[in-house]
Design a protein around this motif. Structure first.
Motif, PDB file in Angstrom:
ATOM      1  N   ASP A  25     -45.238  22.865 -54.305  1.00  0.00           N
ATOM      2  CA  ASP A  25     -44.998  23.891 -53.294  1.00  0.00           C
ATOM      3  C   ASP A  25     -46.191  24.837 -53.248  1.00  0.00           C
ATOM      4  O   ASP A  25     -47.164  24.678 -53.982  1.00  0.00           O
ATOM      5  N   GLY A  50     -42.346  28.810 -52.905  1.00  0.00           N
ATOM      6  CA  GLY A  50     -41.131  28.026 -52.764  1.00  0.00           C
ATOM      7  C   GLY A  50     -41.097  27.062 -51.599  1.00  0.00           C
ATOM      8  O   GLY A  50     -40.127  26.311 -51.460  1.00  0.00           O
ATOM      9  N   MET A  64     -42.492  23.746 -49.638  1.00  0.00           N
ATOM     10  CA  MET A  64     -43.225  22.530 -49.954  1.00  0.00           C
ATOM     11  C   MET A  64     -44.314  22.285 -48.912  1.00  0.00           C
ATOM     12  O   MET A  64     -44.273  21.343 -48.112  1.00  0.00           O
ATOM     13  N   TYR A 123     -42.742  22.896 -58.862  1.00  0.00           N
ATOM     14  CA  TYR A 123     -42.136  23.946 -58.048  1.00  0.00           C
ATOM     15  C   TYR A 123     -42.212  25.282 -58.775  1.00  0.00           C
ATOM     16  O   TYR A 123     -42.099  25.338 -59.999  1.00  0.00           O
ATOM     17  N   GLU A 182     -35.374  23.408 -50.158  1.00  0.00           N
ATOM     18  CA  GLU A 182     -36.626  22.700 -50.386  1.00  0.00           C
ATOM     19  C   GLU A 182     -36.474  21.606 -51.437  1.00  0.00           C
ATOM     20  O   GLU A 182     -36.993  20.497 -51.279  1.00  0.00           O
ATOM     21  N   ILE A 183     -35.763  21.903 -52.510  1.00  0.00           N
ATOM     22  CA  ILE A 183     -35.612  20.895 -53.566  1.00  0.00           C
ATOM     23  C   ILE A 183     -34.691  19.771 -53.108  1.00  0.00           C
ATOM     24  O   ILE A 183     -34.975  18.581 -53.345  1.00  0.00           O
TER      25      ILE A 183
END
Length: 694
Positions: free
Chosen positions: A334, A338, A340, A368, A394-395
């Motif tokens: 990222d 936070g 990406m 991250y 995002e994850i």
């Protein structure tokens, strides 16, 4: 099986360990024995004696246990022998046993994963009854998962020993294991003789490397000072460092990082300008990575290798200029905030997507950040500044693209980041998390009362962080009040106010210096009211909490609100001082800089208040945000302003503004010329100017 059947755990509990105890399992057993002592007041007996009647049997899995058949799994099985129930904690391997023991500790003894870092008391008990219901652990969503302890400056300064000792690192690795982690980068560029990597390995963790230290090798310029760090000139020297690193670690569990960046975590072509095209750069990176991979394979059978597609390497890979050896996990990163996408480099912010394309072959993972340091607006002493919905989204999106073989989380120094660390640990376990239920459970674990009000503060926190750009992740941590302030002060003192500060274009755009001052003041003024409201809410809540909750609430949350509020006030006063200085109202500017100093001193005081008991000196090595450097800069500026009108005897302002009219004409210089200190003079002038300063 009777519904009343249970295993009784109390101060007389006997534990039978595996016949052959590995170092990682021994560390976990030591944790359990310590936990038992805290809960029951007595260390349990640990024995393999045939005559003993154990209550807990810790062992490796057998086929008849029907334990899930994948690495790191564990199960609980119960057996009735001579009328007594015995609990078997069974693991497929060392980490399976460790996770089983720590699950037992959390769910039956009540020891929280963050007991050390959140100062959570461990409740005493007379007995615990464990129902005889078999249990199988779930498979982790992420194969390799862990922390990069990359803000270790607080850990460095906490105690006198350097590099940090076992006393510092053990709680870090224990918390990681309790959160289900199995991988760690223990610090950045610490002396190789330190205990950090050795202890992590002894405790069962995979050790991996910073992308600026491929294979965990020593930095070239540290090993060969004075030589040009150019692989084309000195391939044998680079390869010797890599070879030494491989030989040193070959008997440990290592996830080998293949990479080629320059010294100091920068692109290598900054020192080798002949690499002036993407094709040349990509070919060199591919060549070096292939060489590193071959060297590892020569010494290690079936090594686990990954390649950090970080910064410029990600961009070159997406452009097709970099090839990655088959079987190497590709790691995407990222931007530090936070999202990406590619990270901002100084004033350049291309925001190139940083996730694998659908169908990109091989295994993928992510690096991250929930804490970051970029000399601009990042968070180090405070929590992740954006809503954790961003982290979740995002994850989870990364998982959907197939990037779930590896998750390395930049965890800072642990203490200030427990909430996002806990949330991410849920993601690497199951692949998903629900924000509100997770926060409710987290707050209930950490606090004994006023849960809803505390939850509100956690949720509201990110609503007040400064939005410095157009993107949802453009949210400022506490460094926003410090690094730009020092840039402004340095520019001012260097007499460059007729020019803009180029290093601040990332925030203000390419505008004149006066407009840059206006921009920072407006951002801080806009945020200050919200921070003051939240701080008032914290203060009101604080007085209602019990003593233990008060301490935890201040250290974990209220301190961070104070850092934001005082930082905003400090920046506003600094900007006001510049306006007054530009109008040649030097005495007023002097007072306003003094007000800025006072606000930033409040930031420092907030850190000191959070250094009680075992945390004494924890923030002593605040070298990243570096509040003391901001104060040093302000003190220099204040002296510079006083030189404008109060020099050479530093009595003129006292005479002009503070001395009575009659005294001005009759005083004797030999008895009335003691200069006031900057603080005393500022205090007296502030009282006089109060109606003008607001």
């Amino acid at each position: 099986m009777s519904k009343d059947a249970f295993v009784l755990i109390d101060q007389n509990t006997i534990i039978r360990p595996p016949e052959s105890i590995s170092s990682p399992v021994q560390h976990a057993l030591n944790m359990i024995r310590r936990d038992h002592e805290k809960v029951f007041g007595k260390i349990p007996e640990l024995t393999n004696s045939p005559s003993a009647a154990p209550d807990l049997i810790v062992r490796y899995a057998l086929p008849e246990d029907r334990c899930p058949n994948w690495p790191e799994t564990f199960c609980f099985r119960f057996h009735l022998i001579n009328g007594k129930w015995t609990m078997h904690i069974i693991g497929q391997d060392d980490l399976g046993i460790i996770y089983g023991l720590l699950y037992y500790s959390q769910h039956y003894l009540g020891v929280d994963p963050f007991w050390f870092w959140a100062d959570l008391p461990i409740s005493t008990k007379v007995r615990v009854e464990i129902p005889t219901t078999d249990y199988n652990s779930e498979k982790f969503k992420v194969k390799y998962r862990g922390w990069f302890v990359n803000d270790e400056v607080c850990l460095i300064g906490w105690k006198e020993d350097y590099p940090p000792s076992k006393e510092i690192w053990y709680p870090v690795f224990e918390a990681l294991l309790r959160c289900g982690g199995n991988m760690v980068i223990p610090g950045t560029d610490l002396p190789k003789e330190g205990i950090h990597a050795k202890l992590a390995s002894e405790m069962g963790l995979w050790v991996t490397h910073h992308h600026a230290e491929p294979l965990g090798a020593e930095m070239f310029l540290r090993a060969y000072p004075g030589k040009n760090p150019n692989y084309m000139e000195h391939p044998e020297l680079f390869e010797q460092l890599w070879r030494e690193a491989i030989l040193k670690q070959k008997d440990q569990k290592v996830i080998w990082v293949l990479s080629f960046r320059g010294q100091g975590d920068a692109p290598f072509w900054l020192n080798t300008p002949e690499f002036d095209t993407p094709q040349k750069r990509g070919e060199m990176i591919s060549k070096v990575v292939e060489k590193q991979y071959q060297m590892v394979c020569e010494s290690i059978e079936n090594p686990v290798c990954c390649m950090a597609l970080y910064g410029e390497i990600s961009e070159l890979y997406k452009q097709g200029y970099i090839s990655v050896p088959d079987g190497v996990i590709k790691i995407w990163a990222d931007n530090g905030y936070g999202k990406m996408v590619s990270r901002r480099r100084e004033n350049e912010n291309l925001r190139i997507p940083s996730l694998p394309a659908y169908g990109d072959p091989g295994e993928h993972g992510i690096y991250y950040h929930v804490t970051f340091h970029d000399l601009q607006a990042s968070n180090h002493l405070t929590m992740f500044p954006s809503p954790l919905e961003l982290v979740k989204g995002e994850i989870e999106q990364a998982f959907e693209t197939g990037a779930h073989s590896y998750l390395l989380l930049n965890s800072g120094n642990i203490r200030m980041h427990l909430y996002p660390l806990d949330l991410v640990s849920h993601l690497w376990r199951t692949g998903e998390v629900q924000i509100i239920p997770h926060l409710e459970a987290f707050v209930q674990r950490l606090y004994s009362s006023y849960h809803k009000r505390i939850e509100h503060v956690y949720r509201d926190y990110s609503n007040h962080t400064i939005s410095y750009g157009p993107h949802p992740d453009d949210q400022a941590g506490e460094q926003f009040y410090h690094h730009p302030a020092r840039h402004i002060i340095g520019h001012w003192l260097q007499g460059k106010c007729h020019l803009p500060v180029r290093s601040l274009f990332w925030a203000t755009g390419e505008v004149p210096f006066n407009d840059q001052i206006n921009w920072f003041k407006a951002k801080c003024e806009e945020a200050l009211l919200g921070w003051m409201d939240l701080l008032e809410e914290c203060c009101d809540l604080f007085i209602h909490l019990g003593d233990e909750d008060q301490r935890r609430f201040y250290d974990q949350l209220m301190m961070q609100v104070e850092l934001h509020a005082s930082g905003c006030r400090g920046m506003i006063a600094l900007c006001d001082a510049y306006y007054s200085f530009a109008k040649q109202n030097y005495a007023v500017a002097f007072v306003q800089v003094s007000q800025s100093i006072r606000s930033y001193n409040e930031s420092l005081l907030a850190l000191r208040k959070a250094e009680q008991y075992k945390w004494k000196h924890f923030y002593r090595a605040d070298w990243l945000t570096n509040i003391k450097s901001t104060l040093y800069s302000l003190e220099s500026l204040r002296k510079y302003i006083r030189m404008q009108e109060d020099s050479p005897d530093f009595f003129l302002w006292y005479k002009k503004y503070l001395m009575s009219e009659t005294e001005k004409y009759i005083y004797l210089e030999n008895t009335h010329r003691k200069p006031l200190s900057d603080d005393d003079l500022a205090q007296q002038l502030e009282e006089l100017f109060r109606k003008h300063l607001g």
